[in-house]
Design an enzyme around this catalytic site. Sequence first.
Site, PDB file in Angstrom:
ATOM      1  N   GLU A  82       0.834  -1.206   0.000  1.00 56.67           N
ATOM      2  CA  GLU A  82       0.000   0.000   0.000  1.00 56.67           C
ATOM      3  C   GLU A  82       0.870   1.258   0.000  1.00 56.67           C
ATOM      4  OE1 GLU A  82      -3.096  -0.123  -0.481  1.00 56.67           O
ATOM      5  OE2 GLU A  82      -3.677  -2.157   0.082  1.00 56.67           O
ATOM      6  N   CYS A 145      -7.771  -0.883   8.422  1.00 60.84           N
ATOM      7  CA  CYS A 145      -6.373  -0.965   7.958  1.00 60.84           C
ATOM      8  C   CYS A 145      -5.860   0.423   7.587  1.00 60.84           C
ATOM      9  CB  CYS A 145      -6.249  -1.903   6.761  1.00 60.84           C
ATOM     10  SG  CYS A 145      -6.453  -3.624   7.211  1.00 60.84           S
ATOM     11  N   HIS A 168      -1.343  -5.546   2.376  1.00 63.02           N
ATOM     12  CA  HIS A 168      -2.606  -6.291   2.408  1.00 63.02           C
ATOM     13  C   HIS A 168      -2.392  -7.690   1.833  1.00 63.02           C
ATOM     14  CE1 HIS A 168      -5.849  -3.055   3.013  1.00 63.02           C
ATOM     15  NE2 HIS A 168      -6.121  -4.040   3.854  1.00 63.02           N
TER      16      HIS A 168
HETATM   17  N1  PCA Z   1      -8.464  -6.041   7.162  1.00 67.81           N
HETATM   18  C1  PCA Z   1      -9.341  -4.904   7.331  1.00 67.81           C
HETATM   19  C2  PCA Z   1      -9.222  -4.516   8.792  1.00 67.81           C
HETATM   20  C3  PCA Z   1      -8.554  -5.664   9.459  1.00 67.81           C
HETATM   21  C4  PCA Z   1      -8.039  -6.501   8.370  1.00 67.81           C
HETATM   22  O1  PCA Z   1      -7.300  -7.475   8.527  1.00 67.81           O
HETATM   23  C5  PCA Z   1      -9.084  -3.776   6.335  1.00 67.81           C
HETATM   24  O2  PCA Z   1      -8.660  -4.046   5.201  1.00 67.81           O
HETATM   25  O3  PCA Z   1      -9.308  -2.605   6.655  1.00 67.81           O
END
Ligand code: PCA
Length: 208
Positions: A82, A145, A168
């Site tokens: 990200e 996140c 991610h």
């Molecule tokens: N994914 C979520 C919040 C916690 C997680 O593991 C997100 O992409 O915001």
Amino acid sequence: MTTMKLLITGFEPYCDYPVNSSWVVAEKAAAHSVDGVTVAIEQMPVSFGNAGFALRRAVEKHSPDTIIMLGQSGGSDKVKLERVALNMMDSKLPDNDGFTPDEEPINYDAPVALFTNMPIKSLCAAVEEQGVPVKISNSCGLYVCNRLYYEALMLCKEQPQMQAIFVHLPFYKGHPSTKHGKSTMPLSQMVRAIEIIIEKHNDENRKV
Ligand code: PCA
């Protein structure tokens, strides 16, 4: 030789996912030893209200110079590095406290967006070279996140010697939430991606 102090974070389960890929990968990646790197690991709450505090506490406790945050992105077929965190919370899906923010800023007096201060392109290339499906993403979403990432990049502004990136991760193969044809990735491949990021970052830091 200086030691790099690395903090890895993953999230607790949320929504109706009984396990969170990010925590499973965080535990395995933290167990991999890299010369010159000490690793701390902390689990973050899926809470708009508490994730930022939890990260600040973890940073006070471990004084890391690098933070690699992991989160689950169910349905994704690639590891996503990200680039940016936005100063915005918006979600129809409640967090673990039942909170559903409606276009609320994270911080009224702060920038609309913050970028990672890690060399995202060379990290992505290093992971790709090893054959792991990976891409750079320019949206971390507006759920927890992104909330956590924004806090981490604010901390990097306050403490410029610190660097941070958010990654991610897809569901791992065999994840209980993937019965209905959702994309998955072997757990070992995701763990390897994080190890490569750690090794590459450590190598680059030693050159300076
Ligand atoms: N994914 C979520 C919040 C916690 C997680 O593991 C997100 O992409 O915001």
